[in-house]
Design an enzyme around this catalytic site. Sequence first.
Site, short mmCIF file in Angstrom:
data_model
loop_
_atom_site.label_atom_id
_atom_site.label_comp_id
_atom_site.label_asym_id
_atom_site.label_seq_id
_atom_site.Cartn_x
_atom_site.Cartn_y
_atom_site.Cartn_z
N ASP A 106 33.33 63.27 -48.23
CA ASP A 106 33.83 61.70 -47.99
C ASP A 106 34.66 60.80 -47.48
O ASP A 106 34.80 59.60 -47.15
CB ASP A 106 33.31 60.71 -49.51
N GLU A 117 42.67 65.78 -58.31
CA GLU A 117 42.95 65.27 -57.03
C GLU A 117 44.40 64.42 -57.67
O GLU A 117 44.34 63.13 -58.44
CB GLU A 117 42.72 64.24 -56.50
N ASP A 171 30.48 66.04 -50.72
CA ASP A 171 30.46 64.94 -51.38
C ASP A 171 29.09 64.12 -52.07
O ASP A 171 28.51 63.85 -50.57
CB ASP A 171 31.71 64.13 -50.89
O1 KIV Z 1 36.35 63.76 -49.53
C1 KIV Z 1 37.16 64.97 -49.32
O2 KIV Z 1 37.33 64.90 -48.60
C2 KIV Z 1 38.22 65.15 -50.85
C3 KIV Z 1 38.89 65.94 -50.97
C4 KIV Z 1 39.91 64.94 -50.95
C5 KIV Z 1 39.28 66.90 -51.93
O3 KIV Z 1 37.78 64.90 -51.98
#
Ligand code: KIV
Length: 266
Positions: free
Chosen positions: A45, A183, A84
Amino acid sequence: MNKKTVLTILKKKQIGEKITMLTCYDYVTAKLISSQDIDVILVGDSVGNVKLGYNNTLPVSVEDMIYHTKSVRRGNEGALLITDMPFMSYEISIEDAIRNAARIIKEGGAEAVKLEGGSEIVDRVKAISDAKIPVVGHLGLTPQAVNKIGGFKVQGRNEEEYKKLISDAQALEKAGVFAIVLEAVPEKLAKEVTQCVRIPTIGIGAGRHCDGQVLVVDDMLGMFTDFTPKFVKKYANLGEIIKAAVKNYIDEVREGKFPQEGNTYK
Ligand code: KIV
């Protein structure tokens, strides 16, 4: 190329092989990165920041995620495809969470979904996983909680946060996630989490001891430069290459140097 699945990812932890993951959002990029045998593509996301120009991920919709997943799916040659679940697509109710996860799988073509949060979302994680949809967890800096945590800051630095993150990881594992993204957490904490769960951890700004690593492709290629966290390594500077190429094109058109005879039809 061998199709990567959830089992491939789990096996990698067992045999001590690092898992490689990149976030991308479109057909062309998915085709390029999957041709290099990347294990996992995440349709993150972060599309909200990187492609849609918002200053956080909160406005991203389920429709946005489905649209980008469809594009990536067509270019992906064998990576496990995870998408996501955006902000507020799994918070409201278990039913809502299952319905939105199912749309991402059925309409987008993802093979798994990722949700941000710990013990407070284990009922949603279990329900989605029980509905035969593989789930990835996401702990540490969870950008969807930006307003609650007061910015994009390293998490798990004090004792309370440190302990909570470990118990959240264990709770997510128990609820059925097959991997956890960590993260922006201290390396020591990521190492401890990695040792105390059987499922793989995939780090971004979480140091060297995770079972795998993830970066956003536009960050590591030097395309997205609005902000660059410390954990990003730039493997190329495509932003500068693109600017130089576009300048060259503009100059050549203006000077009548492009097109040439070889670019025209007889
Ligand atoms: O949204 C995204 O790209 C992520 C990564 C940074 C793990 O959640």
